[in-house]
Scaffold this motif. Structure first.
Motif, PDB file in Angstrom:
ATOM      1  N   LYS A  69      -1.082  -7.990   8.495  1.00 24.52           N
ATOM      2  CA  LYS A  69      -1.051  -7.093   9.647  1.00 24.52           C
ATOM      3  C   LYS A  69      -0.217  -5.876   9.232  1.00 24.52           C
ATOM      4  O   LYS A  69       0.434  -5.923   8.181  1.00 24.52           O
ATOM      5  CB  LYS A  69      -0.403  -7.795  10.853  1.00 24.52           C
ATOM      6  CG  LYS A  69      -1.271  -8.896  11.435  1.00 24.52           C
ATOM      7  CD  LYS A  69      -0.567  -9.716  12.497  1.00 24.52           C
ATOM      8  CE  LYS A  69       0.218 -10.884  11.972  1.00 24.52           C
ATOM      9  NZ  LYS A  69      -0.410 -11.783  11.023  1.00 24.52           N
ATOM     10  N   SER A  70      -0.225  -4.850  10.058  1.00 22.13           N
ATOM     11  CA  SER A  70       0.474  -3.621   9.636  1.00 22.13           C
ATOM     12  C   SER A  70       1.998  -3.811   9.599  1.00 22.13           C
ATOM     13  O   SER A  70       2.719  -2.974   9.069  1.00 22.13           O
ATOM     14  CB  SER A  70       0.098  -2.455  10.542  1.00 22.13           C
ATOM     15  OG  SER A  70       0.388  -2.788  11.867  1.00 22.13           O
ATOM     16  N   THR A  71       2.488  -4.915  10.129  1.00 27.83           N
ATOM     17  CA  THR A  71       3.931  -5.187  10.074  1.00 27.83           C
ATOM     18  C   THR A  71       4.321  -5.919   8.786  1.00 27.83           C
ATOM     19  O   THR A  71       5.504  -6.123   8.518  1.00 27.83           O
ATOM     20  CB  THR A  71       4.333  -6.082  11.263  1.00 27.83           C
ATOM     21  OG1 THR A  71       3.351  -7.112  11.376  1.00 27.83           O
ATOM     22  CG2 THR A  71       4.423  -5.310  12.550  1.00 27.83           C
ATOM     23  N   GLY A  88       2.443   6.676  16.798  1.00 27.96           N
ATOM     24  CA  GLY A  88       3.230   5.474  17.078  1.00 27.96           C
ATOM     25  C   GLY A  88       2.381   4.216  17.159  1.00 27.96           C
ATOM     26  O   GLY A  88       2.844   3.157  17.589  1.00 27.96           O
ATOM     27  N   GLU A  89       1.087   4.310  16.746  1.00 25.21           N
ATOM     28  CA  GLU A  89       0.222   3.115  16.797  1.00 25.21           C
ATOM     29  C   GLU A  89       0.450   2.197  15.598  1.00 25.21           C
ATOM     30  O   GLU A  89      -0.115   1.124  15.529  1.00 25.21           O
ATOM     31  CB  GLU A  89      -1.252   3.532  16.806  1.00 25.21           C
ATOM     32  CG  GLU A  89      -1.702   4.233  18.057  1.00 25.21           C
ATOM     33  CD  GLU A  89      -3.088   4.825  17.866  1.00 25.21           C
ATOM     34  OE1 GLU A  89      -4.066   4.100  18.060  1.00 25.21           O
ATOM     35  OE2 GLU A  89      -3.178   6.014  17.510  1.00 25.21           O
ATOM     36  N   ARG A  90       1.206   2.680  14.617  1.00 22.20           N
ATOM     37  CA  ARG A  90       1.559   1.824  13.478  1.00 22.20           C
ATOM     38  C   ARG A  90       3.073   1.724  13.424  1.00 22.20           C
ATOM     39  O   ARG A  90       3.766   2.736  13.634  1.00 22.20           O
ATOM     40  CB  ARG A  90       1.022   2.435  12.169  1.00 22.20           C
ATOM     41  CG  ARG A  90       1.353   1.575  10.956  1.00 22.20           C
ATOM     42  CD  ARG A  90       0.888   2.161   9.644  1.00 22.20           C
ATOM     43  NE  ARG A  90       1.243   1.239   8.578  1.00 22.20           N
ATOM     44  CZ  ARG A  90       2.386   1.250   7.926  1.00 22.20           C
ATOM     45  NH1 ARG A  90       3.310   2.154   8.201  1.00 22.20           N
ATOM     46  NH2 ARG A  90       2.641   0.364   6.982  1.00 22.20           N
ATOM     47  N   PHE A 143      -6.332  -1.955  -1.812  1.00 21.37           N
ATOM     48  CA  PHE A 143      -7.396  -1.969  -0.799  1.00 21.37           C
ATOM     49  C   PHE A 143      -7.180  -2.966   0.342  1.00 21.37           C
ATOM     50  O   PHE A 143      -7.157  -2.577   1.507  1.00 21.37           O
ATOM     51  CB  PHE A 143      -8.756  -2.162  -1.486  1.00 21.37           C
ATOM     52  CG  PHE A 143      -9.064  -1.028  -2.423  1.00 21.37           C
ATOM     53  CD1 PHE A 143      -9.361   0.232  -1.919  1.00 21.37           C
ATOM     54  CD2 PHE A 143      -9.000  -1.193  -3.789  1.00 21.37           C
ATOM     55  CE1 PHE A 143      -9.610   1.301  -2.765  1.00 21.37           C
ATOM     56  CE2 PHE A 143      -9.238  -0.132  -4.648  1.00 21.37           C
ATOM     57  CZ  PHE A 143      -9.544   1.119  -4.140  1.00 21.37           C
ATOM     58  N   SER A 144      -7.031  -4.266  -0.002  1.00 18.87           N
ATOM     59  CA  SER A 144      -6.887  -5.257   1.092  1.00 18.87           C
ATOM     60  C   SER A 144      -5.693  -4.908   1.972  1.00 18.87           C
ATOM     61  O   SER A 144      -5.747  -5.020   3.195  1.00 18.87           O
ATOM     62  CB  SER A 144      -6.619  -6.652   0.533  1.00 18.87           C
ATOM     63  OG  SER A 144      -7.655  -7.062  -0.262  1.00 18.87           O
ATOM     64  N   SER A 145      -4.603  -4.505   1.313  1.00 23.83           N
ATOM     65  CA  SER A 145      -3.352  -4.288   2.042  1.00 23.83           C
ATOM     66  C   SER A 145      -3.412  -3.033   2.895  1.00 23.83           C
ATOM     67  O   SER A 145      -3.043  -3.055   4.073  1.00 23.83           O
ATOM     68  CB  SER A 145      -2.201  -4.157   1.044  1.00 23.83           C
ATOM     69  OG  SER A 145      -2.364  -5.073   0.015  1.00 23.83           O
ATOM     70  N   TRP A 146      -3.867  -1.943   2.298  1.00 21.41           N
ATOM     71  CA  TRP A 146      -3.869  -0.687   3.053  1.00 21.41           C
ATOM     72  C   TRP A 146      -4.978  -0.638   4.096  1.00 21.41           C
ATOM     73  O   TRP A 146      -4.865   0.069   5.089  1.00 21.41           O
ATOM     74  CB  TRP A 146      -3.906   0.503   2.082  1.00 21.41           C
ATOM     75  CG  TRP A 146      -2.535   0.762   1.475  1.00 21.41           C
ATOM     76  CD1 TRP A 146      -1.349   0.254   1.902  1.00 21.41           C
ATOM     77  CD2 TRP A 146      -2.234   1.590   0.351  1.00 21.41           C
ATOM     78  NE1 TRP A 146      -0.319   0.712   1.115  1.00 21.41           N
ATOM     79  CE2 TRP A 146      -0.831   1.547   0.156  1.00 21.41           C
ATOM     80  CE3 TRP A 146      -2.991   2.377  -0.515  1.00 21.41           C
ATOM     81  CZ2 TRP A 146      -0.190   2.248  -0.864  1.00 21.41           C
ATOM     82  CZ3 TRP A 146      -2.351   3.086  -1.524  1.00 21.41           C
ATOM     83  CH2 TRP A 146      -0.962   3.015  -1.699  1.00 21.41           C
ATOM     84  N   LEU A 147      -6.068  -1.390   3.883  1.00 23.79           N
ATOM     85  CA  LEU A 147      -7.067  -1.470   4.960  1.00 23.79           C
ATOM     86  C   LEU A 147      -6.404  -2.006   6.226  1.00 23.79           C
ATOM     87  O   LEU A 147      -6.708  -1.579   7.337  1.00 23.79           O
ATOM     88  CB  LEU A 147      -8.214  -2.411   4.553  1.00 23.79           C
ATOM     89  CG  LEU A 147      -9.387  -1.752   3.827  1.00 23.79           C
ATOM     90  CD1 LEU A 147     -10.197  -2.789   3.054  1.00 23.79           C
ATOM     91  CD2 LEU A 147     -10.294  -0.994   4.780  1.00 23.79           C
ATOM     92  N   GLN A 148      -5.475  -2.965   6.045  1.00 24.71           N
ATOM     93  CA  GLN A 148      -4.813  -3.582   7.203  1.00 24.71           C
ATOM     94  C   GLN A 148      -3.550  -2.816   7.605  1.00 24.71           C
ATOM     95  O   GLN A 148      -2.830  -3.243   8.505  1.00 24.71           O
ATOM     96  CB  GLN A 148      -4.442  -5.040   6.889  1.00 24.71           C
ATOM     97  CG  GLN A 148      -5.624  -5.921   6.485  1.00 24.71           C
ATOM     98  CD  GLN A 148      -6.680  -6.071   7.574  1.00 24.71           C
ATOM     99  OE1 GLN A 148      -6.362  -6.024   8.761  1.00 24.71           O
ATOM    100  NE2 GLN A 148      -7.943  -6.219   7.178  1.00 24.71           N
ATOM    101  N   GLY A 149      -3.248  -1.725   6.905  1.00 24.99           N
ATOM    102  CA  GLY A 149      -2.072  -0.915   7.245  1.00 24.99           C
ATOM    103  C   GLY A 149      -0.761  -1.552   6.836  1.00 24.99           C
ATOM    104  O   GLY A 149       0.314  -1.171   7.320  1.00 24.99           O
ATOM    105  N   ALA A 150      -0.809  -2.560   5.943  1.00 29.42           N
ATOM    106  CA  ALA A 150       0.419  -3.256   5.533  1.00 29.42           C
ATOM    107  C   ALA A 150       1.190  -2.442   4.498  1.00 29.42           C
ATOM    108  O   ALA A 150       0.671  -1.479   3.925  1.00 29.42           O
ATOM    109  CB  ALA A 150       0.058  -4.626   4.960  1.00 29.42           C
TER     110      ALA A 150
END
Ligand code: BCO
Length: 565
Positions: free
Chosen positions: A246-248, A54-56, A268-275
């Motif tokens: 951000k991941s949201t 639940g951290e993402r 890469f840029s996006s998934w590093l940030q969990g987006a």
């Protein structure tokens, strides 16, 4: 961000647990690279864990639509299990082994992301190519890279079939299509029965991850090779400060799968940030579909070529109410200050330009929170020390035009391409003194903002595409009407610049209808090489300007086009 302080779970390949903050520290040169790194294992699988705890937020990792009602939404957990199945397809029935090169010629379909991640899991070297590639382009790529496998969609079959007998290293052809084809393995069939159990390989941080073909003034495209860390860690700051993710967030990056911009913005840029990466499979770019997509889906972040924004500001944008759009980015070619202004007036949103290239990624950017100077590419981004240098490698003061260059460090820096494969001369030619030279000319002002001037060589940047004049000239000369040609850039209000060909005609074609012959030559180039390179302008001339030694002076023609003396 909230995430930067949270620790990523220790994974099997790391000596110590790494956090997103650690990846940032590597980019700030405050910490060295880990010995091993694998984006799938060390980033994607960690986000999958965070989903479980639940951290993402419950935001998909990939959200794909095609405008015909089809939709795919995968969480990081689903991306994990599906890409493990894909990894088993690549290693088992396809018989591929770590280090093998795989040409992936797919449109924007979810399988592109699956194969991409599956290559990471198995240590295969991924070589993306646009579906605009012709048989000749594909032949060159497969032979030059000694690719072991080609993964393609249905529209690419005829081109591959026509050249496959000339590719002795190619072992496997994998088809991503609901239909089967003789001589091709079917990805959907093999995928259905593949196991979801797979252990991610322990790739070294500097082990090859991907190869991008990139055009220069002379010769065929060069193979710029990137490592696991140059792509996998190198875009941490870019994702946080330029893309402001951000991941949201939900990012829609328009770039075709064949370009490094797709890797930067949609992997890469996006998934590093969990987006969440949003994808619209538009067969053909269309402004109405584009705008409808922004009003229909909760896209927060948009990244597209300046040409797209130039097309969009022709519309009455005030009529559209974008659902959630808050941050807009652009790159791949210079953005005009007027377009930036028009976009802001019509949408109320700023346009944050970034500047980079396939070899070294993002070099300059207008980062969120930084004052934008319209017409400038922003400031140099970490880990780069960006300077303007002269022909001897000396740093020039603010206000002086020179070549845009990046200072070399003991680690090269780590997010550089590792080399042009099998081309040490061209790799060496990118170094001048203590600097990597981009081949672009520019100026830095006294506030540290960079302003693009133009290419130092004959490469043409049109609609965000990097086009080598030699490739277009080689295509033109195959036509019986062409004795010789010179291809240069010419200004264009929408595409920034376009390809213009000056053509000397052979005797039998001298009295041909020029309009008809222009269309014939354009059509010929579209069939011979990837269509985006075709000359949108053609001028028939009696002779070409040449040096005493007979070399065509493209600069004379180019200067004439741009009204320079
Ligand atoms: O404009 P035309 O219709 O005359 O010609 C178009 C196509 O119709 C034609 N074509 C495509 N497939 C064909 C074909 N013709 C014959 N047979 C086929 N199979 O070829 C021309 C292609 O031009 P296009 O791709 O520019 O098309 P379009 O629809 O005008 O698209 C406009 C853009 C802006 C959407 C497109 O140009 C684009 O996506 N540009 C961005 C490229 C990009 O992403 N660059 C980033 C590179 S990575 C980088 O810069 C590093 C940064 C760190």
């Amino acid at each position: 961000t909230k995430l930067s302080g949270q620790r990523f779970r220790k994974s099997h390949q790391l000596g110590a647990p790494l956090t997103l903050a650690d990846f940032e520290a590597i980019n700030r040169c405050e910490r060295s690279l880990p010995k091993n790194f694998n984006f799938a294992g060390d980033v994607l699988d960690q986000w999958s864990q965070k989903e479980k705890t639940g951290e993402r937020p419950a935001n998909p990792a990939l959200w794909w639509v095609n405008g015909k009602g089809d939709e795919v939404k995968w969480s990081f957990g689903e991306l994990g299990s599906l890409s493990r199945k894909a990894a088993n397809v690549l290693t088992k029935p396809c018989g591929l082994e770590r280090g093998d090169r795989v040409a992936v010629i797919l449109p924007r379909i979810p399988e592109w992301w699956l194969i991409n991640v599956a290559c990471m899991r198995t240590g295969l070297v991924f070589m993306p190519g646009t579906t605009q590639l012709t048989a000749k382009d594909i032949l060159y790529r497969l032979r030059a890279s000694k690719a072991k496998c080609v993964v393609a969609s249905e529209e690419v079959i005829p081109a591959v079939e026509s050249i496959v007998s000339e590719c002795p290293d190619l072992k496997t052809k994998l088809l991503v299509s609901p239909h089967s084809q003789n001589g091709w393995l079917s990805f959907p069939e093999l995928f259905q029965t593949a196991s979801a159990e797979h252990s991610c390989v322990e790739t070294g941080s500097q082990e090859p991850m991907a190869i991008y073909f990139t055009s220069g003034t002379t010769g065929s495209p060069k193979m710029a090779q990137h490592s696991q860390s140059s792509l996998g860690i190198g875009y941490t700051l870019c994702g946080r400060y330029w893309l402001d993710l951000k991941s949201t967030d939900i990012i829609w990056n328009m770039s075709d799968t064949g370009w490094i911009k797709a890797a930067i913005g949609s992997v890469f840029s996006s998934w590093l940030q969990g987006a969440c990466v949003f994808v619209h499979r538009m067969a053909q770019f269309d402004t109405d579909t584009f705008l409808d997509t922004l009003t229909t889906y909760p896209i927060t972040t948009l990244c597209s070529a300046p040409t797209v924004y130039r097309m969009l500001v022709q519309k009455d944008l005030k009529r559209y109410k974008f659902k959630k759009l808050r941050h807009c980015l652009t790159g791949g070619e210079p953005l005009n200050a007027e377009v930036l202004e028009q976009w802001k007036v019509q949408t109320g949103l700023e346009l944050y330009e970034g500047y980079g290239q396939t070899e070294v990624g993002i070099i300059c950017a207008n980062q969120k929170g930084q004052e934008i100077k319209p017409g400038s590419m922003g400031k140099g981004v970490l880990p780069y020390d960006v300077q303007i240098i002269d022909e001897n490698g000396n740093i020039l003061p603010p206000g002086k035009e020179g070549e845009i260059a990046l200072r070399l460090t003991s680690t090269r820096p780590f997010c550089f391409f590792s080399e042009y494969v099998d081309n040490p001369e061209k790799t060496a030619a990118t170094i001048r003194g203590n600097f990597y030279v981009t081949g672009d000319r520019g100026v830095m002002d006294s506030d540290g903002y960079f302003w693009f001037v133009g290419r130092a060589d004959d490469v043409i940047i049109s609609s965000g595409y990097r086009i080598g004049p030699f490739e277009v000239e080689s295509a033109l000369i195959e036509h019986p009407a062409v004795v010789e040609s010179a291809v240069v850039s010419s200004p264009d209000p929408v595409r920034g610049e376009v390809v213009k060909a000056f053509v000397v005609l052979s005797a039998p074609f001298k009295s041909s209808n020029p309009e008809k012959l222009t269309l014939e030559l354009q059509d010929h180039v579209k069939k011979s090489t990837a269509p985006y390179k075709y000359p949108r302008k053609v001028e028939f001339v009696k002779e070409l300007p040449k040096t005493i030694t007979g070399k065509i002076k493209r600069n004379v023609l180019r200067d004439h086009e741009w009204g320079r003396t």
